[in-house]
Structures are given as C-alpha cells and as structure tokens.
Design an enzyme around this catalytic site. Structure first.
Site, mmCIF file in Angstrom:
data_model
loop_
_atom_site.group_PDB
_atom_site.id
_atom_site.type_symbol
_atom_site.label_atom_id
_atom_site.label_comp_id
_atom_site.label_asym_id
_atom_site.label_seq_id
_atom_site.Cartn_x
_atom_site.Cartn_y
_atom_site.Cartn_z
ATOM 1 N N TYR A 206 22.674 44.908 31.216
ATOM 2 C CA TYR A 206 22.903 44.237 29.777
ATOM 3 C C TYR A 206 22.230 45.565 28.881
ATOM 4 O O TYR A 206 21.263 45.303 28.007
ATOM 5 C CB TYR A 206 22.449 43.021 29.340
ATOM 6 C CG TYR A 206 23.050 41.942 30.297
ATOM 7 C CD1 TYR A 206 24.283 42.209 30.723
ATOM 8 C CD2 TYR A 206 22.279 40.698 30.606
ATOM 9 C CE1 TYR A 206 24.905 41.034 31.399
ATOM 10 C CE2 TYR A 206 22.851 39.889 31.135
ATOM 11 C CZ TYR A 206 24.162 39.997 31.630
ATOM 12 O OH TYR A 206 25.038 38.850 32.447
ATOM 13 N N ARG B 150 31.917 57.192 35.615
ATOM 14 C CA ARG B 150 32.556 55.626 35.209
ATOM 15 C C ARG B 150 33.244 55.173 36.511
ATOM 16 O O ARG B 150 33.969 55.695 37.146
ATOM 17 C CB ARG B 150 33.555 55.794 34.134
ATOM 18 C CG ARG B 150 34.164 54.536 33.585
ATOM 19 C CD ARG B 150 34.757 54.752 32.431
ATOM 20 N NE ARG B 150 36.116 55.584 32.554
ATOM 21 C CZ ARG B 150 37.016 55.559 31.364
ATOM 22 N NH1 ARG B 150 36.838 55.283 30.423
ATOM 23 N NH2 ARG B 150 38.106 56.123 31.711
ATOM 24 N N SER B 151 32.872 53.754 36.667
ATOM 25 C CA SER B 151 33.331 53.164 37.678
ATOM 26 C C SER B 151 34.300 52.098 37.192
ATOM 27 O O SER B 151 35.365 52.010 37.237
ATOM 28 C CB SER B 151 32.445 52.632 38.739
ATOM 29 O OG SER B 151 31.680 53.614 39.394
ATOM 30 N N GLY B 152 33.506 50.989 36.684
ATOM 31 C CA GLY B 152 34.474 49.923 36.016
ATOM 32 C C GLY B 152 34.530 50.046 34.438
ATOM 33 O O GLY B 152 35.115 49.378 33.708
ATOM 34 N N GLY B 153 33.694 50.921 33.858
ATOM 35 C CA GLY B 153 33.784 51.313 32.415
ATOM 36 C C GLY B 153 33.116 50.016 31.701
ATOM 37 O O GLY B 153 33.148 49.937 30.276
ATOM 38 N N GLY C 64 30.243 50.523 41.005
ATOM 39 C CA GLY C 64 29.527 51.485 40.850
ATOM 40 C C GLY C 64 28.107 51.184 40.012
ATOM 41 O O GLY C 64 27.139 51.560 40.393
ATOM 42 N N GLY C 65 28.670 50.705 38.781
ATOM 43 C CA GLY C 65 27.545 50.530 37.688
ATOM 44 C C GLY C 65 26.741 49.184 38.117
ATOM 45 O O GLY C 65 25.411 49.049 38.098
HETATM 46 P P1 FDA Z 1 30.275 51.880 34.010
HETATM 47 O O1 FDA Z 1 31.588 52.418 34.755
HETATM 48 O O2 FDA Z 1 30.312 51.573 32.345
HETATM 49 O O3 FDA Z 1 28.836 52.183 34.502
HETATM 50 C C1 FDA Z 1 27.813 51.642 34.094
HETATM 51 C C2 FDA Z 1 26.608 52.628 34.247
HETATM 52 O O4 FDA Z 1 26.301 52.839 35.515
HETATM 53 C C3 FDA Z 1 26.695 53.976 33.518
HETATM 54 O O5 FDA Z 1 25.744 54.427 33.357
HETATM 55 C C4 FDA Z 1 27.587 54.871 34.533
HETATM 56 O O6 FDA Z 1 27.364 56.021 34.402
HETATM 57 C C5 FDA Z 1 26.747 54.494 35.720
HETATM 58 N N1 FDA Z 1 27.700 54.466 37.110
HETATM 59 C C6 FDA Z 1 28.869 53.956 37.043
HETATM 60 N N2 FDA Z 1 29.320 54.382 38.287
HETATM 61 C C7 FDA Z 1 28.560 55.194 38.989
HETATM 62 C C8 FDA Z 1 28.420 55.575 40.082
HETATM 63 N N3 FDA Z 1 29.496 55.549 41.163
HETATM 64 N N4 FDA Z 1 27.314 56.381 40.455
HETATM 65 C C9 FDA Z 1 26.313 56.692 39.618
HETATM 66 N N5 FDA Z 1 26.300 55.960 38.598
HETATM 67 C C10 FDA Z 1 27.329 55.256 38.080
HETATM 68 N N6 FDA Z 1 26.358 41.788 34.985
HETATM 69 C C11 FDA Z 1 25.774 40.879 35.836
HETATM 70 O O7 FDA Z 1 24.950 41.306 36.648
HETATM 71 N N7 FDA Z 1 26.547 39.888 35.992
HETATM 72 C C12 FDA Z 1 27.666 39.534 35.454
HETATM 73 O O8 FDA Z 1 28.308 38.548 35.932
HETATM 74 C C13 FDA Z 1 28.243 40.442 34.648
HETATM 75 N N8 FDA Z 1 29.373 39.958 33.798
HETATM 76 C C14 FDA Z 1 29.577 41.151 33.020
HETATM 77 C C15 FDA Z 1 30.939 40.792 32.278
HETATM 78 C C16 FDA Z 1 31.444 41.574 31.332
HETATM 79 C C17 FDA Z 1 32.681 41.306 30.699
HETATM 80 C C18 FDA Z 1 30.860 42.834 31.139
HETATM 81 C C19 FDA Z 1 31.247 43.698 30.160
HETATM 82 C C20 FDA Z 1 29.573 43.150 31.790
HETATM 83 C C21 FDA Z 1 29.098 42.142 32.718
HETATM 84 N N9 FDA Z 1 27.764 42.508 33.471
HETATM 85 C C22 FDA Z 1 27.389 41.455 34.412
HETATM 86 C C23 FDA Z 1 27.214 43.609 33.348
HETATM 87 C C24 FDA Z 1 27.746 44.834 34.239
HETATM 88 O O9 FDA Z 1 26.850 44.477 35.608
HETATM 89 C C25 FDA Z 1 27.118 46.084 33.837
HETATM 90 O O10 FDA Z 1 27.796 46.354 32.508
HETATM 91 C C26 FDA Z 1 27.321 47.441 34.963
HETATM 92 O O11 FDA Z 1 26.728 48.475 34.604
HETATM 93 C C27 FDA Z 1 28.988 47.623 34.755
HETATM 94 O O12 FDA Z 1 29.249 48.313 35.908
HETATM 95 P P2 FDA Z 1 30.528 49.268 35.648
HETATM 96 O O13 FDA Z 1 30.931 50.263 36.911
HETATM 97 O O14 FDA Z 1 31.656 48.539 35.238
HETATM 98 O O15 FDA Z 1 30.319 50.181 34.234
#
Ligand code: FDA
Length: 542
Positions: free
Chosen positions: A483, A115-118, A187-188
């Site tokens: 998404y 998890r990076s941003g969750g 991260g994600g």
């Molecule tokens: P999170 O930590 O939940 O990770 C998402 C996925 O990536 C999971 O499968 C995770 O295991 C994997 N992962 C995370 N970190 C990793 C690492 N370090 N190494 C390997 N795998 C890793 N998208 C977009 O393109 N443009 C936008 O403007 C937006 N806006 C937006 C707003 C809101 C409110 C939300 C909830 C989402 C978006 N998104 C978006 C979508 C966003 O890009 C997508 O949900 C990403 O995967 C989020 O990354 P996180 O690290 O926050 O999530």
C-alpha cells in the site's frame, strides 16, 4: 543561428530565454542521442533467431504508445497529460528482451521501471522523474500448475486472477494465499508480500515462494540457487523493484477443503455497529485460523431522512461448513448473531468470485479480465493496530467519513493472528507478524478532474492519518509496502540516495529487516541502477 538587434533593455530577458532555449535544444539533442543510441543498442542485442525485439518496442512516435501506457486499473492520478511519460516502452515476449533492456538502459543512463499488473499505489511502475524506460511484462504471463507436486511456475506479468483460474482448472482443493482483487499482478504483489482471505491459515503469498527467475543488474538470468539466499530472501517482501526484474515465481500451493463457507453481515451505527466493531477487535484476531472475518466500512444513507450513517460489513471466509461456522461464531463472537441462513457454501474458486464482488452469474473467465473494475483517482494508506481502539475513538473516526463526499471513503480492518503469529519477523522482509491485532487500509476515491481535487483529498487523508496516530503502532508506525505511500518520504531525484533518509519509510515497511535489505542491495546493485522514489538504497559513505 538567430541574428537579432537588441536594445539594452531587451538584452537581459532575451539572453535568459536564449540561454534556456540553447540549453533545452542541447538537452533534447542529448536525449535524442541517448534515445537513438538506446534503440540501436536494443536492436543490436536482439537475437532474431530466438525472438526479434523490434515488435516489443514502443517509442512515443508509435501510434499504440498511449494505449500501451494507459494500462487498465492504474491510478488515474498518474495518467494526466502532465504526468512524465517513458521515452520507450518495451513489452518483452522473451526473457532476452528484459536482458537487452536492462543492459542498454544501463549503458545509456536511462532509468528502468518494471510493470506487471500496474497497481502500484503511487504509479512507480510507469512514472519517473528522470528519463526512463518501462518494461511492461503483460505478455509474459504463462502459468504452469503441477497438481502432483502442488506447485506452480507463474510468469511475473500474470495477474492473481489468472493464477486462481489456472489452479481451479486443475483442482478444486488446491489454492493460493494471495490478494482479493483479481487484476493485481503477481510481479509487484508477491514481491511486496501479498495477503488475502487465507492469510490467517497460511500466511501471505511471499511465504510460499520456493524459487524465482530474476534478471539482475548485469543482465544475467538467475534462479534461487544462482542468486543466493540473501537476494532470494530480499525479493520475497522487500519489493522487487530495488533488486532486479522478476521474470517468474515458483510457488507451493496450499490444500483447502472442497467446501468453504462465506457470509456478509451489514450493520449500521443505528444497529450498534460501533459496539460490534469494538468487540470484533478481541474476537477476530484470536479466533481459530480457519476463520478470516474482516470488516469493510463505508458511509450510506441513514433511515433518518437526509442523514448519513456508517455501515460496517462483516465479510468472512471459513475453511469448513456452515454448521461448524455457526457453532464457532456462537462461541467466539455471539454478538454478531450469525445464523445459518446468512451462510453460503461453495468451493474455493467460487469464494474468490464472491469476495471480488464479481456477479456470480458471470463466467469464471471474469477472473482473466484486466478491465474488471472502473478506473478512478485514489489515495490510500495503511496502519497496524496492536491494542483495541476505544469506542470513543471509533466514533471520532466515523465523523471523518462525513467530511468527504458520500460513498468515496473505504476502510478495511483485516485481522491478524493465526499463522501470521507463528512466522518469525525476519523470515521474509515482510515483518508484520505476531503482536498485531489487525491491519487498517484507508482509501479515498474521487472523480473530479480539476487541478484542485487531488490536494483536497490528499489533505483529507493526511488529517485522517494524524487523527489515527494515538491508536495504532508506534516507533515505528508500521505500514504495508504494497500500500505504497510517498507521504512517508522519498529518495532524492537522481542517483543519490541516503540510508538515513530511506530509513524513514524503510523501517515502517520492513522494521529491522530494512538493514538486511540495504546490505543485500549494496551487494547486488551497489551503483543503484534499480531505483525509484522508495527503493532500498545501497550503502555509500555519507
Ligand atoms: P505494478 O506493476 O504497478 O508493480 C508494483 C511495484 O512492484 C512497482 O514498484 C514495480 O516496479 C514493482 N514490480 C512489478 N513487477 C515487478 C517485477 N516483475 N520485478 C521487479 N519489480 C516489479 N495487496 C494485497 O496484499 N492484498 C490485496 O487484496 C490487494 N488488493 C488490491 C486491490 C487493488 C484494486 C489495488 C490497486 C491494489 C491491491 N493490493 C492488494 C496492493 C497490491 O498488492 C500492490 O499494489 C502491488 O504492488 C501490485 O502489484 P502489480 O504487479 O499489480 O503492480
């Protein structure tokens, strides 16, 4: 052991419950052993002279476990009492903690979620059905911006808001083309693509990654050179979670003018919104790449008592000044009747605040706040549009809003074209390039906590998705992996995955790049350690 006298009648049901309780206690004992063994293994792998791992470990007995798990801006759908919880959360403060967690999870047969941003739409970064460990990268989020070389190293636990903030600290004419919501984690976001208001000018975040540090399945730290170009290609849009743990990205920054211009124009149906939206489909994807003009749709109260209407908000970013923009709009989309009073000039970081809907009275520090937005229950989906949607179909789409509670549905149309048309589909795993007019994002939010609510709203979303089928991309019906949508299909529980099964969603997210992702996966993680409900499967004989 229990000693009970049983009648014949009691025996079958008792034997069943005894069997279940024996199995359960065996399972708990094994789990306990795995769990204890796993913790011992972590401590054994810790180099206390560098960074002791003990402070990074949160077991379910730890009083902070729930607050560490209950991450800001997760989807509340996956924060219920019945949601499976990890056995252990590891919050690394040093890369060796990631290596230890990967090595020990493998040894003890535990699944890993990173998890990076969750912000994962289906909670895959912190929920799993098998026994699992969460690696939470929130404490690995340093950012080093080098203005001279126009590059930055960003640790995976940083948010895009933090990145934008750190860039703005050093320059008003450097920027990065990633998402709009500041709380999204790099991260994600980068590993799945990452698009925002600069997409038509510069492409997406993944297009600007020039190096990365990754912990692989053997616990080794690799950079671009040592991981090789196949793996480096895969993690730039193919979803990092299938290939390893991304520790940091190196990106190239982009240059923007010192002044950019933004505007928002709201039009409801009574103001000819449908005709404007219809016309927008021809204008926005063909306009010069300095202009990004997207539409947000919500339902609002109509001026007619007791009625609802649809509001289309035309939200725009222009890499230039007001006079140029007004002229350009008169040439390309005169129907919107943009005048200079609608326009606001500002620098790039102010535009980030504007689009994130942060009150402009707030300090810039709001970009660092991971609790910026309230948490809700939600479900989202995406589509790509290749041909303009007829007005009658748009009118049918508006009707769907009225089936949900007022103010709970949001749609976004984001125009493609410009730079997106120039980058070949196979350049990165993110394949949605030339031939797309725009992308649709569908979202429904709810607040009800009762058990029936999720199904009701999911059903509504699925009906909407079926309604849109004739008007969007086909064979495959494309979707954006960031998404994430488990309605498109899932891997089986456990370790067995099937290429054929995963193709169902794989070709929608990645088109023909899916096959290369499978080849890379087979090469770097043949035993499928890094897996989740929609991870890339390695090739096995089926
Ligand atoms: P999170 O930590 O939940 O990770 C998402 C996925 O990536 C999971 O499968 C995770 O295991 C994997 N992962 C995370 N970190 C990793 C690492 N370090 N190494 C390997 N795998 C890793 N998208 C977009 O393109 N443009 C936008 O403007 C937006 N806006 C937006 C707003 C809101 C409110 C939300 C909830 C989402 C978006 N998104 C978006 C979508 C966003 O890009 C997508 O949900 C990403 O995967 C989020 O990354 P996180 O690290 O926050 O999530």
């Amino acid at each position: 052991m229990l000693q009970v006298q049983l009648t014949k009648m009691e025996w079958p049901s008792f034997s069943m419950s005894l069997l279940v309780s024996v199995l359960l206690s065996f399972w708990w004992a094994t789990l306990g052993q795995t769990h204890e063994g796993f913790l011992r293994c972590l401590l054994l792998h810790s180099d206390d002279n560098v960074a002791p791992i003990s402070n990074a470990i949160y077991t379910q007995n730890n009083s902070s476990f729930a607050s560490v798990l209950d991450f800001p801006y997760g989807n509340l759908r996956f924060s219920t009492p019945t949601t499976p919880k990890p056995l252990v959360i590891v919050k690394p403060t040093h890369v060796s903690h990631i290596q230890a967690t990967v090595n020990c999870s493998r040894k003890h047969g535990l699944q890993v979620r990173v998890r990076s941003g969750g912000h994962d739409y289906e909670g895959l970064s912190y929920v799993a059905q098998d026994s699992f460990v969460v690696i939470d990268l929130i404490d690995l989020r340093s950012i080093n911006v080098d203005v001279g070389s126009k590059t930055a190293w960003i640790q995976a636990g940083a948010t895009i808001g933090e990145l934008y903030y750190r860039i703005a600290e050093k320059s008003t004419t450097l920027a990065f083309p990633a998402g709009v919501c500041p709380t999204v984690g790099v991260g994600g976001h980068f590993s799945g693509g990452g698009y925002g208001m600069l997409m038509r000018k510069f492409g997406i975040a993944a297009d600007h990654i020039i190096d990365a540090h990754l912990v692989d399945v053997d616990g080794r730290i690799l950079d671009r050179k040592s991981m090789g170009e196949d793996l480096f290609w895969a993690i730039r849009g193919g979803g990092g979670a299938s290939f390893g743990v991304v520790v940091a990205w190196k990106v190239e920054l982009v240059s923007v003018p010192p002044v950019v211009t933004v505007f928002t124009i709201n039009k409801v149906l009574e103001e000819n919104a449908t005709k404007l939206v219809h016309r927008w489909q021809y204008a926005a994807p063909k306009s010069p790449e300095d202009l990004f003009l997207r539409i947000f749709f919500t339902d609002v109260n109509s001026t007619q008592e007791g009625k609802r209407t649809i509001q289309a908000s035309f939200v725009s970013m222009f890499l230039g000044r007001t006079d140029q923009l007004v002229k350009l709009m008169q040439e390309n989309f005169p129907e919107l009747r943009l005048v200079k009073e609608d326009c606001h000039e500002m620098n790039w970081i102010e535009s980030i605040i504007y689009f994130a809907e942060i009150p402009n009275s707030s300090p810039l520090d709001a970009l660092l706040d991971r609790n910026l937005y309230p948490e809700t229950f939600f479900k989202a989906k995406s589509d790509y549009v290749k041909e303009p949607i007829p007005e009658t179909a748009l009118e049918g789409l508006w009707q769907r809003f009225y089936e949900e509670k007022p103010g709970t549905v949001e749609l976004i149309f984001s125009p493609y074209g410009g730079k997106m048309d120039e980058i070949p589909e196979s350049e990165t795993p993110f394949p949605h390039r030339a031939g797309n007019l725009y992308k649709i994002y569908y979202e429904v939010l709810w607040e009800e906590e009762d058990n029936l609510a999720p199904q009701k709203h999911l059903d509504w979303m699925r009906r909407l998705y079926s309604y849109m089928a004739p008007y969007v991309s086909k064979s495959p019906r494309e979707a954006y992996v960031n998404y994430r949508d488990l309605d498109l299909g899932t891997n089986n529980k456990g370790n067995y995955t099937s290429y054929r099964q995963a193709s169902k969603w794989g070709v929608r997210y990645f088109k023909h790049n899916f096959n290369r992702l499978v080849r890379v996966k087979t090469m770097v993680d043949p035993h499928n350690f890094f897996r989740n409900e929609q991870s890339i499967p390695p090739l096995v004989r089926e």
